[in-house]
Design a protein around this motif. Structure first.
Motif, PDB file in Angstrom:
ATOM      1  N   VAL A  15      -1.883  12.303 -21.277  1.00 17.16           N
ATOM      2  CA  VAL A  15      -1.182  11.088 -20.842  1.00 17.16           C
ATOM      3  C   VAL A  15      -1.030  11.065 -19.325  1.00 17.16           C
ATOM      4  N   ALA A  16      -0.628  12.183 -18.739  1.00 20.14           N
ATOM      5  CA  ALA A  16      -0.456  12.264 -17.283  1.00 20.14           C
ATOM      6  C   ALA A  16      -1.775  12.032 -16.555  1.00 20.14           C
ATOM      7  N   GLN A  17      -2.876  12.551 -17.125  1.00 17.68           N
ATOM      8  CA  GLN A  17      -4.193  12.374 -16.496  1.00 17.68           C
ATOM      9  C   GLN A  17      -4.602  10.904 -16.503  1.00 17.68           C
ATOM     10  N   VAL A  18      -4.337  10.223 -17.633  1.00 18.42           N
ATOM     11  CA  VAL A  18      -4.682   8.801 -17.722  1.00 18.42           C
ATOM     12  C   VAL A  18      -3.876   7.987 -16.715  1.00 18.42           C
ATOM     13  N   GLU A  19      -2.570   8.263 -16.613  1.00 16.79           N
ATOM     14  CA  GLU A  19      -1.734   7.540 -15.656  1.00 16.79           C
ATOM     15  C   GLU A  19      -2.139   7.832 -14.223  1.00 16.79           C
ATOM     16  N   PHE A  20      -2.503   9.056 -13.945  1.00 17.46           N
ATOM     17  CA  PHE A  20      -2.952   9.410 -12.591  1.00 17.46           C
ATOM     18  C   PHE A  20      -4.252   8.686 -12.242  1.00 17.46           C
ATOM     19  N   ASP A  21      -5.205   8.680 -13.181  1.00 16.19           N
ATOM     20  CA  ASP A  21      -6.488   8.013 -12.919  1.00 16.19           C
ATOM     21  C   ASP A  21      -6.287   6.512 -12.718  1.00 16.19           C
ATOM     22  N   ARG A  22      -5.402   5.913 -13.520  1.00 13.40           N
ATOM     23  CA  ARG A  22      -5.157   4.478 -13.378  1.00 13.40           C
ATOM     24  C   ARG A  22      -4.525   4.171 -12.020  1.00 13.40           C
ATOM     25  N   GLN A  23      -3.551   4.964 -11.613  1.00 14.36           N
ATOM     26  CA  GLN A  23      -2.896   4.746 -10.329  1.00 14.36           C
ATOM     27  C   GLN A  23      -3.844   5.008  -9.166  1.00 14.36           C
ATOM     28  N   ALA A  24      -4.713   6.000  -9.311  1.00 15.95           N
ATOM     29  CA  ALA A  24      -5.703   6.280  -8.261  1.00 15.95           C
ATOM     30  C   ALA A  24      -6.650   5.103  -8.082  1.00 15.95           C
ATOM     31  N   GLU A  25      -7.027   4.434  -9.191  1.00 15.42           N
ATOM     32  CA  GLU A  25      -7.917   3.286  -9.101  1.00 15.42           C
ATOM     33  C   GLU A  25      -7.214   2.106  -8.425  1.00 15.42           C
ATOM     34  N   VAL A  26      -5.945   1.875  -8.775  1.00 17.09           N
ATOM     35  CA  VAL A  26      -5.186   0.786  -8.145  1.00 17.09           C
ATOM     36  C   VAL A  26      -5.054   1.032  -6.644  1.00 17.09           C
ATOM     37  N   ILE A  66       0.834  -1.206   0.000  1.00 18.91           N
ATOM     38  CA  ILE A  66       0.000   0.000   0.000  1.00 18.91           C
ATOM     39  C   ILE A  66       0.863   1.249   0.000  1.00 18.91           C
ATOM     40  N   SER A  67       1.923   1.267   0.806  1.00 17.79           N
ATOM     41  CA  SER A  67       2.807   2.439   0.863  1.00 17.79           C
ATOM     42  C   SER A  67       3.471   2.689  -0.487  1.00 17.79           C
ATOM     43  N   LYS A  68       3.883   1.634  -1.156  1.00 19.69           N
ATOM     44  CA  LYS A  68       4.512   1.780  -2.470  1.00 19.69           C
ATOM     45  C   LYS A  68       3.542   2.402  -3.472  1.00 19.69           C
ATOM     46  N   GLU A  69       2.306   1.910  -3.480  1.00 21.64           N
ATOM     47  CA  GLU A  69       1.313   2.451  -4.421  1.00 21.64           C
ATOM     48  C   GLU A  69       0.915   3.879  -4.054  1.00 21.64           C
ATOM     49  N   LYS A  70       0.910   4.197  -2.770  1.00 15.95           N
ATOM     50  CA  LYS A  70       0.615   5.577  -2.367  1.00 15.95           C
ATOM     51  C   LYS A  70       1.704   6.538  -2.836  1.00 15.95           C
ATOM     52  N   ARG A  71       2.951   6.135  -2.695  1.00 17.73           N
ATOM     53  CA  ARG A  71       4.048   6.988  -3.190  1.00 17.73           C
ATOM     54  C   ARG A  71       3.978   7.154  -4.693  1.00 17.73           C
ATOM     55  N   LEU A  72       3.639   6.079  -5.398  1.00 15.10           N
ATOM     56  CA  LEU A  72       3.503   6.169  -6.856  1.00 15.10           C
ATOM     57  C   LEU A  72       2.356   7.091  -7.245  1.00 15.10           C
ATOM     58  N   LEU A  73       1.260   7.047  -6.481  1.00 20.07           N
ATOM     59  CA  LEU A  73       0.137   7.942  -6.755  1.00 20.07           C
ATOM     60  C   LEU A  73       0.535   9.401  -6.535  1.00 20.07           C
ATOM     61  N   GLU A  74       1.300   9.670  -5.486  1.00 24.77           N
ATOM     62  CA  GLU A  74       1.751  11.030  -5.226  1.00 24.77           C
ATOM     63  C   GLU A  74       2.654  11.530  -6.357  1.00 24.77           C
ATOM     64  N   ASN A  75       3.524  10.665  -6.880  1.00 22.69           N
ATOM     65  CA  ASN A  75       4.371  11.059  -8.017  1.00 22.69           C
ATOM     66  C   ASN A  75       3.534  11.333  -9.261  1.00 22.69           C
ATOM     67  N   ARG A  76       2.517  10.519  -9.488  1.00 18.92           N
ATOM     68  CA  ARG A  76       1.628  10.758 -10.637  1.00 18.92           C
ATOM     69  C   ARG A  76       0.883  12.082 -10.481  1.00 18.92           C
ATOM     70  N   ARG A  77       0.502  12.394  -9.266  1.00 22.56           N
ATOM     71  CA  ARG A  77      -0.185  13.678  -9.049  1.00 22.56           C
ATOM     72  C   ARG A  77       0.754  14.849  -9.323  1.00 22.56           C
ATOM     73  N   LEU A  78       1.986  14.746  -8.867  1.00 26.58           N
ATOM     74  CA  LEU A  78       2.943  15.815  -9.118  1.00 26.58           C
ATOM     75  C   LEU A  78       3.238  15.962 -10.602  1.00 26.58           C
ATOM     76  N   ASP A  79       3.355  14.837 -11.313  1.00 26.80           N
ATOM     77  CA  ASP A  79       3.564  14.908 -12.762  1.00 26.80           C
ATOM     78  C   ASP A  79       2.382  15.572 -13.452  1.00 26.80           C
ATOM     79  N   LEU A  80       1.181  15.241 -12.982  1.00 25.23           N
ATOM     80  CA  LEU A  80      -0.010  15.862 -13.571  1.00 25.23           C
ATOM     81  C   LEU A  80      -0.025  17.362 -13.328  1.00 25.23           C
ATOM     82  N   ASP A  81       0.338  17.783 -12.139  1.00 25.71           N
ATOM     83  CA  ASP A  81       0.370  19.214 -11.847  1.00 25.71           C
ATOM     84  C   ASP A  81       1.428  19.934 -12.675  1.00 25.71           C
ATOM     85  N   ILE A  82       2.557  19.293 -12.912  1.00 25.42           N
ATOM     86  CA  ILE A  82       3.588  19.897 -13.762  1.00 25.42           C
ATOM     87  C   ILE A  82       3.069  20.071 -15.178  1.00 25.42           C
TER      88      ILE A  82
END
Length: 398
Positions: A226-237, A158-174
């Motif tokens: 692309v960033a939005q799709v990756e963020f949504d996929r990671q959020a679902e996982v 869970i911690s690993k996926e949470k960190r990955l989700l946070e990185n996806r969010r930061l990429d989306l904001d960039i």
């Protein structure tokens, strides 16, 4: 070596970018994508579960193993686990104390009042130690191990996926910030054209700059999608993993119930053993105070704590024969019976002498009492078998 240097430089750049981004978010100078409220609640619930599970596990370990060699014990568990071997059971402090008492009795003489009392108390100490060892083993399997598996297995995922989700969010904001800057540059260029130069070359340069800005906007929009799709996929996982915390709570609930049941069984056994010990010590006191007693020796208890091949101390045979005769006398004497009822056996019980009745958990027996009997005991009947049974091991039925 060159690859490692490039990777180190890239990681340092990403770290610096993330630090600047976090700082701007805290100061309100950068856009921050907010997570779904349901996902936010799941994250808070998961973090709370992890924190409290750590505290409960740590305090339970302190309760069950209150000794300074805890780290050494954990190292031994780790080594035996890696070798795929069963960890040998350790001697409890009560068992060690009981063994010391028995050895002291052998040296002082088991026929003396002090030696015979050491034998009696030592045997019951070994019984208490055996019950404690069984409780520790049961608690480790049914309670400590599931909690530790959650922290070392599920929570790490869970911690690993949470960190990955946070990185996806930061990429989306960039990507959002990059698109915003590109559109602002394009709008600025379109609103303020250069009319000072009328030569054809300047018109060509202006058109080329507009095309570059438009291409930059299209590229930023593509990266944002692309960033939005990756963020949504990671959020679902991450959401699916966090919703599994409910199953974790149910599993920990069952483990907690098993732990409480093991604890209740352990304390009931200890209570029963101490009651027996008090009766044995009372017999010792009566034997010492008897006027015609040539050798004031306590009758030794019949214990399940004897090692294989070890014979009970002297005096037990006569004690058993007297108990057996008293049992036969009780069976043949017509004593008035009060309150005959049906009872359910809660725990297994091994008879300590011929006057008692062995019990099996969940079986039904008939019980009653006789005048002058110890209130902690009842007379139990199962078919043609009859004997004393402890009240703490029974649930009286109406």
């Amino acid at each position: 070596m060159d690859f490692n240097v490039k990777k180190l430089a890239s990681d340092a750049g990403v770290f610096f970018t993330r630090a600047v981004q976090f700082t701007e978010e805290k100061l309100g100078q950068a856009e921050k994508t907010e997570l779904d409220p349901h996902l936010e609640n799941l994250i808070v619930r998961a973090d709370s579960t992890k924190n409290w599970t750590e505290k409960i596990l740590r305090q339970t370990e302190v309760l069950l193993q209150p000794n300074p060699s805890k780290s050494r014990a954990r190292i031994e568990e780790f080594i035996y686990d890696k070798l795929d071997k069963k960890l040998p059971s350790r001697t409890t402090n009560a068992e060690l104390l009981g063994q010391y008492m028995l050895e002291a009795a052998d040296e002082f003489g088991p026929g003396t009042p002090y030696g015979s009392t050491l034998v009696t108390v030592g045997e019951y100490q070994k019984r208490l130690g055996g019950a404690e060892r069984e409780f520790l083993q049961t608690s480790a399997v049914t309670f400590l191990t599931p909690l530790r598996n959650f922290l070392e297995g599920d929570w790490r995922t869970i911690s690993k996926e949470k960190r990955l989700l946070e990185n996806r969010r930061l990429d989306l904001d960039i990507c959002k910030a990059r698109l915003k800057k590109a559109k602002q540059a394009e709008a600025k260029a379109a609103a303020a054209p250069d009319f000072q130069e009328t030569r054809p070359r300047n018109y060509v340069l202006s058109a080329s700059a507009s095309a570059l800005l438009s291409e930059e906007v299209d590229k930023a929009e593509h990266e944002l999608r692309v960033a939005q799709v990756e963020f949504d996929r990671q959020a679902e996982v991450t959401r699916l993993l966090l919703e599994g915390i409910s199953s974790t709570h149910l599993n920990h609930l069952r483990c907690l119930q098993d732990y409480a049941e093991a604890q209740a069984t352990y304390y009931a056994q200890c209570h029963h053993y101490m009651q027996d010990l008090q009766r044995e010590l009372t017999r010792c006191a009566n034997a010492v105070g008897a006027p015609h007693s040539s050798a004031a020796v306590c009758p030794s208890p019949v214990s399940s704590a004897f090692l294989p091949g070890q014979s009970p101390p002297g005096g037990t045979v006569s004690f058993l024969s007297s108990q057996k005769s008293s049992t036969l006398a009780m069976e043949h004497t017509k004593l008035p019976v009060t309150g005959t009822r049906k009872a359910k056996v809660l725990y297994d019980y091994d008879a300590h002498d011929a006057s008692e009745l062995s019990l099996l958990a969940d079986e039904l027996i008939m019980v009653y009492t006789v005048p002058g009997m110890d209130p902690d005991w009842l007379i139990g009947e199962r078919g043609n078998e009859k004997g004393k049974v402890p009240v703490t091991y029974l649930e009286l039925l109406s």
